[in-house]
Design an enzyme around this catalytic site. Structure first.
Site, short mmCIF file in Angstrom:
data_model
loop_
_atom_site.label_atom_id
_atom_site.label_comp_id
_atom_site.label_asym_id
_atom_site.label_seq_id
_atom_site.Cartn_x
_atom_site.Cartn_y
_atom_site.Cartn_z
N SER A 158 -10.10 7.13 -6.13
CA SER A 158 -10.89 7.83 -5.11
C SER A 158 -10.05 8.69 -4.18
O SER A 158 -10.54 9.69 -3.65
CB SER A 158 -11.71 6.82 -4.28
OG SER A 158 -10.85 5.89 -3.64
N VAL A 159 -8.79 8.30 -3.96
CA VAL A 159 -7.94 9.04 -3.03
C VAL A 159 -6.49 9.03 -3.51
O VAL A 159 -6.13 8.33 -4.46
CB VAL A 159 -7.97 8.42 -1.60
CG1 VAL A 159 -9.35 8.55 -0.98
CG2 VAL A 159 -7.53 6.96 -1.63
N GLY A 160 -5.66 9.83 -2.84
CA GLY A 160 -4.22 9.77 -3.03
C GLY A 160 -3.73 9.98 -4.45
O GLY A 160 -4.20 10.88 -5.17
N ILE A 161 -2.81 9.14 -4.87
CA ILE A 161 -2.18 9.27 -6.18
C ILE A 161 -3.21 9.17 -7.30
O ILE A 161 -3.22 9.96 -8.24
CB ILE A 161 -1.09 8.19 -6.36
CG1 ILE A 161 0.06 8.42 -5.37
CG2 ILE A 161 -0.56 8.18 -7.79
CD1 ILE A 161 1.04 7.27 -5.30
N ASN A 180 -3.13 2.07 -11.01
CA ASN A 180 -2.67 2.73 -9.80
C ASN A 180 -3.08 2.00 -8.53
O ASN A 180 -2.35 2.03 -7.54
CB ASN A 180 -3.23 4.16 -9.76
CG ASN A 180 -3.13 4.77 -8.38
OD1 ASN A 180 -2.04 5.14 -7.91
ND2 ASN A 180 -4.27 4.85 -7.67
N SER A 183 6.68 0.96 -7.39
CA SER A 183 7.27 1.43 -6.13
C SER A 183 8.76 1.11 -6.14
O SER A 183 9.21 0.19 -6.85
CB SER A 183 6.59 0.71 -4.96
OG SER A 183 7.31 0.91 -3.75
N TYR A 230 4.13 -7.29 0.37
CA TYR A 230 3.82 -6.20 -0.56
C TYR A 230 4.97 -6.01 -1.54
O TYR A 230 4.75 -5.82 -2.75
CB TYR A 230 3.58 -4.92 0.24
CG TYR A 230 3.49 -3.65 -0.59
CD1 TYR A 230 2.32 -3.30 -1.24
CD2 TYR A 230 4.60 -2.81 -0.71
CE1 TYR A 230 2.24 -2.14 -1.99
CE2 TYR A 230 4.53 -1.65 -1.45
CZ TYR A 230 3.35 -1.31 -2.10
OH TYR A 230 3.29 -0.17 -2.85
#
Length: 251
Positions: free
Chosen positions: A15-18, A92, A146, A161
């Site tokens: 829905s957003v970002g990457i 993702n 990451s 995280y």
């Protein structure tokens, strides 16, 4: 990317970002992309924009809470019924919450584990089974990881995280070993960027917008399009070449 034209990709957190940037690029390359998220309205808007732009592929929005296994399984069943199955799975979706190890809330830790580790594992399992039952031997599973999956940065808000991203690093390598044992040519890749300018920081510090803004002021971030380039690079490699991991940051 020509060989992926007409094939089916699943992009979580689209829905957003990457996730949104990756989904749109794969549609531009002619793929049929199932983009899932809890906020499906944003994906519907992206799908309309892709159609208006005349991209050769199509973006199919799908509402799914990835912290609930039943919803993930229902999504894969729907993909099987409507599109036969998944050829590319891009894990993702991810979340960071500022829950320290010494005083963090257990439910926050569980939420990060459910989304960042278990959802990745469930989607990977279901994607592989989808490929196997259709004799797809050139599929690709890509985990958006990451640099936190390789280094513990002195940022307490990110410590739990970081543990989930170390898990993703281990899971990706373990997946490669299991795929190799099955004598399949399905590939597994970890994409590991540093700080990226997305909604991640604002969600991490939703109660302190200034702190979120300060992160981007202190460190030069990558842009979502940089991660898109890494994803398409991995997908574009010849079928006999496996890109194990791409680690990068802004300079």
């Amino acid at each position: 990317m020509e060989r992926w034209r007409g094939r089916v990709a699943l992009v979580t957190g689209a829905s957003v970002g990457i996730g949104a940037a990756v989904a749109v690029e794969l549609v531009r390359c002619g793929m049929k992309v199932v983009g899932c998220a809890r906020d499906v309205g944003k994906i519907q808007k992206l799908a309309a924009e892709c159609q208006s732009a005349g991209h050769p592929g199509v973006l199919v929005p799908f509402k799914c809470d990835l912290t609930k296994e039943a919803e993930i399984l229902s999504m894969f069943a729907a993909i099987k019924q409507q599109h036969k199955g998944v050829d590319v799975c891009i894990n993702n979706a991810g979340l960071g919450l500022p829950e320290l190890l010494i005083n963090g809330k257990t439910n926050g830790w569980k939420t990060m584990m459910d989304l960042n580790v278990l959802a990745v594992s469930i989607c990977t399992r279901e994607a592989y089974q989808s490929m196997k039952e259709r004799n797809v031997d050139d599929g690709h599973i890509i985990n958006i990881n990451s640099l936190c999956g390789y280094q513990v940065f002195p940022i307490p808000d990110l410590h739990f995280y970081t543990a989930t991203k170390y898990a993703v690093t281990a899971l990706t390598e373990a997946l490669r070993q299991e795929l190799r044992a099955e004598k399949t040519h399905i590939r597994a890749t970890s994409i590991s960027p540093g700080l990226v300018e997305t909604e991640f920081a604002s969600r991490l510090h939703s109660d302190n917008p200034d702190k979120a803004a300060g992160i981007y002021a202190a460190y030069k971030p990558l842009e979502p399009k940089d991660i898109v380039s890494a994803v398409t690079y991995a997908l574009s490699a010849p079928p006999h070449v496996q890109i194990r991991d791409i680690q990068f940051e802004a300079v």
